[in-house]
Design an enzyme around this catalytic site. Sequence first.
Site, PDB file in Angstrom:
ATOM      1  N   TYR A  14      15.127 -59.908 -35.316  1.00  0.00           N
ATOM      2  CA  TYR A  14      16.017 -60.561 -36.282  1.00  0.00           C
ATOM      3  C   TYR A  14      15.232 -60.999 -37.527  1.00  0.00           C
ATOM      4  CZ  TYR A  14      18.505 -64.094 -38.763  1.00  0.00           C
ATOM      5  OH  TYR A  14      19.073 -64.793 -39.782  1.00  0.00           O
ATOM      6  N   ASN A  41      31.714 -61.705 -40.733  1.00  0.00           N
ATOM      7  CA  ASN A  41      30.855 -60.511 -40.673  1.00  0.00           C
ATOM      8  C   ASN A  41      31.113 -59.683 -39.417  1.00  0.00           C
ATOM      9  OD1 ASN A  41      28.884 -58.808 -41.553  1.00  0.00           O
ATOM     10  ND2 ASN A  41      27.185 -60.269 -41.337  1.00  0.00           N
ATOM     11  N   HIS A 100      25.307 -73.115 -44.158  1.00  0.00           N
ATOM     12  CA  HIS A 100      24.896 -71.720 -43.986  1.00  0.00           C
ATOM     13  C   HIS A 100      25.182 -70.968 -45.290  1.00  0.00           C
ATOM     14  CE1 HIS A 100      25.742 -67.901 -41.339  1.00  0.00           C
ATOM     15  NE2 HIS A 100      24.456 -68.020 -41.580  1.00  0.00           N
ATOM     16  N   GLU A 133      15.650 -73.665 -36.561  1.00  0.00           N
ATOM     17  CA  GLU A 133      17.098 -73.437 -36.528  1.00  0.00           C
ATOM     18  C   GLU A 133      17.499 -72.637 -35.295  1.00  0.00           C
ATOM     19  OE1 GLU A 133      18.428 -71.400 -40.048  1.00  0.00           O
ATOM     20  OE2 GLU A 133      20.243 -70.699 -39.060  1.00  0.00           O
ATOM     21  N   GLU A 156      21.308 -73.233 -47.810  1.00  0.00           N
ATOM     22  CA  GLU A 156      20.749 -71.878 -47.752  1.00  0.00           C
ATOM     23  C   GLU A 156      21.358 -71.032 -48.880  1.00  0.00           C
ATOM     24  OE1 GLU A 156      20.068 -68.308 -44.479  1.00  0.00           O
ATOM     25  OE2 GLU A 156      21.842 -69.573 -44.291  1.00  0.00           O
ATOM     26  N   ARG A 159      24.716 -76.992 -39.733  1.00  0.00           N
ATOM     27  CA  ARG A 159      24.753 -75.821 -40.625  1.00  0.00           C
ATOM     28  C   ARG A 159      26.162 -75.318 -40.921  1.00  0.00           C
ATOM     29  NH1 ARG A 159      21.885 -73.212 -43.003  1.00  0.00           N
ATOM     30  NH2 ARG A 159      21.538 -71.268 -41.901  1.00  0.00           N
ATOM     31  N   ASP A 171      26.548 -62.806 -46.234  1.00  0.00           N
ATOM     32  CA  ASP A 171      27.922 -62.568 -45.782  1.00  0.00           C
ATOM     33  C   ASP A 171      28.860 -63.741 -46.063  1.00  0.00           C
ATOM     34  OD1 ASP A 171      25.908 -62.920 -43.413  1.00  0.00           O
ATOM     35  OD2 ASP A 171      27.723 -63.813 -42.611  1.00  0.00           O
ATOM     36  N   ARG A 187      12.404 -69.836 -45.971  1.00  0.00           N
ATOM     37  CA  ARG A 187      12.488 -69.538 -44.542  1.00  0.00           C
ATOM     38  C   ARG A 187      11.543 -68.388 -44.231  1.00  0.00           C
ATOM     39  NH1 ARG A 187      17.508 -66.874 -41.165  1.00  0.00           N
ATOM     40  NH2 ARG A 187      16.396 -64.998 -41.739  1.00  0.00           N
ATOM     41  N   ASP A 225      14.120 -69.624 -38.256  1.00  0.00           N
ATOM     42  CA  ASP A 225      15.375 -69.426 -37.508  1.00  0.00           C
ATOM     43  C   ASP A 225      15.067 -68.712 -36.188  1.00  0.00           C
ATOM     44  OD1 ASP A 225      17.956 -68.928 -36.668  1.00  0.00           O
ATOM     45  OD2 ASP A 225      18.644 -68.095 -38.585  1.00  0.00           O
ATOM     46  N   TRP A 249      22.102 -62.007 -29.803  1.00  0.00           N
ATOM     47  CA  TRP A 249      21.467 -61.478 -31.036  1.00  0.00           C
ATOM     48  C   TRP A 249      21.085 -62.626 -31.952  1.00  0.00           C
ATOM     49  CZ3 TRP A 249      23.367 -61.563 -36.227  1.00  0.00           C
ATOM     50  CH2 TRP A 249      22.470 -60.955 -37.132  1.00  0.00           C
ATOM     51  N   HIS A 303      15.002 -66.632 -48.118  1.00  0.00           N
ATOM     52  CA  HIS A 303      14.298 -65.984 -47.014  1.00  0.00           C
ATOM     53  C   HIS A 303      13.054 -65.248 -47.492  1.00  0.00           C
ATOM     54  CE1 HIS A 303      18.295 -65.515 -44.552  1.00  0.00           C
ATOM     55  NE2 HIS A 303      18.130 -66.731 -45.044  1.00  0.00           N
ATOM     56  N   GLU A 323      25.744 -72.801 -37.550  1.00  0.00           N
ATOM     57  CA  GLU A 323      26.336 -71.804 -38.456  1.00  0.00           C
ATOM     58  C   GLU A 323      27.526 -71.094 -37.813  1.00  0.00           C
ATOM     59  OE1 GLU A 323      22.798 -69.470 -39.229  1.00  0.00           O
ATOM     60  OE2 GLU A 323      23.498 -67.871 -37.926  1.00  0.00           O
ATOM     61  N   HIS A 380      17.469 -68.002 -34.060  1.00  0.00           N
ATOM     62  CA  HIS A 380      18.665 -67.170 -33.867  1.00  0.00           C
ATOM     63  C   HIS A 380      19.138 -67.123 -32.406  1.00  0.00           C
ATOM     64  CE1 HIS A 380      21.494 -64.163 -35.584  1.00  0.00           C
ATOM     65  NE2 HIS A 380      21.252 -64.867 -36.656  1.00  0.00           N
TER      66      HIS A 380
HETATM   67  O1  KDG Z   1      26.459 -62.723 -40.084  1.00  0.00           O
HETATM   68  C1  KDG Z   1      25.338 -63.249 -39.432  1.00  0.00           C
HETATM   69  C2  KDG Z   1      24.434 -63.941 -40.428  1.00  0.00           C
HETATM   70  O2  KDG Z   1      25.202 -64.798 -41.208  1.00  0.00           O
HETATM   71  C3  KDG Z   1      23.320 -64.709 -39.762  1.00  0.00           C
HETATM   72  O3  KDG Z   1      22.568 -63.852 -38.976  1.00  0.00           O
HETATM   73  C4  KDG Z   1      22.418 -65.322 -40.826  1.00  0.00           C
HETATM   74  O4  KDG Z   1      21.350 -66.702 -39.183  1.00  0.00           O
HETATM   75  C5  KDG Z   1      21.605 -66.474 -40.341  1.00  0.00           C
HETATM   76  C6  KDG Z   1      21.114 -67.417 -41.363  1.00  0.00           C
HETATM   77  O5  KDG Z   1      20.550 -68.427 -40.958  1.00  0.00           O
HETATM   78  O6  KDG Z   1      21.302 -67.149 -42.541  1.00  0.00           O
HETATM   79 MG    MG Z   2      20.731 -68.793 -38.918  1.00  0.00          MG
END
Ligand code: KDG
Ligand code: MG
Length: 403
Positions: free
Chosen positions: A159, A37, A313, A237, A340, A284, A317, A147, A211, A403, A122, A263, A213
């Site tokens: 996020y 991605n 994961h 996560e 997921e 993941r 994407d 989630r 998550d 991020w 999600h 991930e 993140h």
């Molecule tokens: O490309 C980034 C995403 O795959 C990510 O932000 C998704 O954290 C993610 C998840 O747990 O699905």
């Molecule tokens: Mg994630």
Amino acid sequence: MKIIGAEVIVCSPGRNFVTLKIECEGGIVGWGDATLNGRELSVASYLRDHVIPLLIGRDARKIEDTWQLLYRGVYWRRGPVTMAAIGAVDIALWDIKAKALGVPLYQLFGGASRDGVLVYTHATSTSVEGVVKVARDLMAKGWKAVRIQTSVPGLNNTYGVSASKGAYEPASRGTSLVEETWDSRPYLNWAPKLFEGVRAELGPDPILLHDGHHRLTPIEAGRLGKALEPYDLFWLEDAVTGELQSGFDVVRQHTTTPLALGEVFNTIWDCQHLVTRQSIDYLRMTPSHSGGLTPLRKIAAFCEPYQVKMAPHGPSDISPVALAAALHFDLAIHNLGIQEWMGHHDDTMKVFRTNYRFADGMLHPSDAPGLGVTFDEAEAAKYPYQQAYLPIARKLDGTLTDW
Ligand code: KDG
Ligand code: MG
């Protein structure tokens, strides 16, 4: 079974995907996913310029030897671009082998260990009421695991929450980067209230995940995990960035909330410390970004005695090709946690024709030979690549953060 052709197809049906097609003597075609991605074209070039010339003329049945050639046979190893490219080749070769033998891929991995693969999706909203409604709607459709992400009071955008209506999709087209804001204090105050509110409405049964993140420090993550214990999360996560592996030892000292990570990992070396120290519960890593099914099956076996479970994961994407690869892997391995499945845009599903089926909160990869996914090249040609980037995040004072 010689490889006689290989081609990289970059298309954007709803979002960008990089797909590898490998053709063999006798007409069998295998598909691989090389999507990374926001950096799609770098993997496309790696495959076209450096990998495909080595594949032509090789025996498609020699999957392990081809993997070793592309990993060990290259002095410059590892990294997301390299491993996504190798992953696409490996997935396509497994697709070819299973098609040649006329069996669904999971049969080559020892057969099914379970009836289906437990999946989570999600639920996102700006409020507790909103996210409860989304989760209820999902559960009415059969989902057992959801989630939960919401906006954070005091932060402009966060996020996991759509700026517009519709499913959350982090990458945005064009070159102007979307900026999210971050401050751990409002988030740490909000997250326990969010889960208190959600559990009060949904009760104890649904499987709930969250998550972080990669944004907290280890001690912040320890505090969050402890505060969330009463709400029985399946996992927290990416509480801390995966680069700081010893940070998870700190988190562990403070909480019994299960931890998921990985991930963005590419090889077994990224998870070795975490697994052997038992400082995470779920790994993941997914076939496409981890160099394929060949190394991921070894990683699952490595995790098994440490009671670390695999939980690939599966965001939008990851193309349906890599999702199907993950489902065959999930169905077969012993130590599966959960998969997921964020789902895909309608246009994506016009290009990728899938056979996987959802029932009672579980996905089954299908019994079609190979992966069970075909790629419609004529349809893909209608969606040319569009430059797109993931967002960035800044703290309230403007400092760039994870991020
Ligand atoms: O490309 C980034 C995403 O795959 C990510 O932000 C998704 O954290 C993610 C998840 O747990 O699905
Ligand atoms: Mg994630």
